[in-house]
Design a protein around this motif. Sequence first.
Motif, mmCIF file in Angstrom:
data_model
loop_
_atom_site.group_PDB
_atom_site.id
_atom_site.type_symbol
_atom_site.label_atom_id
_atom_site.label_comp_id
_atom_site.label_asym_id
_atom_site.label_seq_id
_atom_site.Cartn_x
_atom_site.Cartn_y
_atom_site.Cartn_z
ATOM 1 N N THR A 1 27.584 -68.021 -45.943
ATOM 2 C CA THR A 1 28.146 -67.677 -47.261
ATOM 3 C C THR A 1 29.007 -68.815 -47.779
ATOM 4 O OG1 THR A 1 28.095 -65.310 -46.799
ATOM 5 C CG2 THR A 1 29.633 -66.037 -48.500
ATOM 6 N N HIS B 1 38.193 -64.148 -52.335
ATOM 7 C CA HIS B 1 38.110 -64.880 -53.592
ATOM 8 C C HIS B 1 38.784 -66.227 -53.439
ATOM 9 C CE1 HIS B 1 41.740 -62.350 -53.623
ATOM 10 N NE2 HIS B 1 42.322 -63.313 -54.324
ATOM 11 N N MET C 1 28.955 -70.832 -51.266
ATOM 12 C CA MET C 1 30.193 -70.795 -52.055
ATOM 13 C C MET C 1 30.644 -72.205 -52.427
ATOM 14 S SD MET C 1 32.578 -69.092 -53.497
ATOM 15 C CE MET C 1 32.898 -67.429 -52.948
ATOM 16 N N PRO D 1 32.081 -63.980 -53.552
ATOM 17 C CA PRO D 1 30.726 -63.586 -53.167
ATOM 18 C C PRO D 1 30.467 -62.191 -53.730
ATOM 19 C CG PRO D 1 32.208 -63.273 -51.313
ATOM 20 C CD PRO D 1 33.041 -63.825 -52.448
ATOM 21 N N LYS D 2 29.234 -61.934 -54.155
ATOM 22 C CA LYS D 2 28.932 -60.608 -54.705
ATOM 23 C C LYS D 2 28.959 -59.529 -53.626
ATOM 24 C CE LYS D 2 26.479 -61.783 -58.907
ATOM 25 N NZ LYS D 2 25.230 -61.687 -59.680
ATOM 26 N N CYS D 3 28.533 -59.888 -52.424
ATOM 27 C CA CYS D 3 28.613 -58.936 -51.311
ATOM 28 C C CYS D 3 30.061 -58.874 -50.821
ATOM 29 C CB CYS D 3 27.725 -59.372 -50.149
ATOM 30 S SG CYS D 3 26.006 -58.978 -50.431
ATOM 31 N N VAL E 1 34.354 -64.211 -43.358
ATOM 32 C CA VAL E 1 33.218 -64.827 -44.055
ATOM 33 C C VAL E 1 32.372 -65.675 -43.100
ATOM 34 C CG1 VAL E 1 34.356 -66.974 -44.845
ATOM 35 C CG2 VAL E 1 32.553 -65.923 -46.234
ATOM 36 N N ASP F 1 24.140 -64.531 -55.690
ATOM 37 C CA ASP F 1 25.080 -64.303 -54.591
ATOM 38 C C ASP F 1 26.560 -64.431 -54.955
ATOM 39 O OD1 ASP F 1 22.931 -63.978 -52.780
ATOM 40 O OD2 ASP F 1 22.723 -66.158 -52.645
ATOM 41 N N PHE F 2 26.871 -65.133 -56.059
ATOM 42 C CA PHE F 2 28.273 -65.445 -56.372
ATOM 43 C C PHE F 2 28.584 -65.203 -57.847
ATOM 44 C CE2 PHE F 2 26.826 -68.168 -52.903
ATOM 45 C CZ PHE F 2 27.707 -67.796 -51.901
#
Length: 118
Positions: free
Chosen positions: A55, A95, A59, A41-43, A51, A22-23
């Motif tokens: 998530t 980010h 994170m 996050p990858k998404c 957010v 996910d990250f």
Amino acid sequence: MCLFCKIVNKEIPANIIAENDDFLAFHDINPKAPVHILAIPKCHVDSFIEVTAETMAGMTTFMQEVAKTVKIDKSGYRVITNIGENGGQEVKHLHFHILGGTKLAWGHFSDSDPKNNL
Ligand code: AMP
Ligand code: ZN
């Protein structure tokens, strides 16, 4: 596709430190401290405004692990996310800046007198 989505998809190279489903964490290309890592996050999520708490839960754990990996967890560090226009966000993919490796300055954030906004 945004810049950081391209890094997630390995279309643009990055100096990756840690990754799970996910990250992703990688070194900032223009470091502002001896340690300057970006955790994302990858998404795709535009910013902190959108957010989800779910998530953010993942994170949080991920960033704690990254700090341990680069050995700044004992000495301390700073986590920053810039949000939107006034926040100075340049890349529109959420980010978190993880900054450390030295005693960080705590400077002025505004050109205007902060007392005027109280
Ligand atoms: P912000 O101003 O909060 O949106 O921060 C964007 C950050 O992304 C800046 O600190 C840049 O140095 C960093 N950055 C931009 N392009 C890249 C890249 N290709 N690889 C790593 N970091 C990058
Ligand atoms: Zn993206």
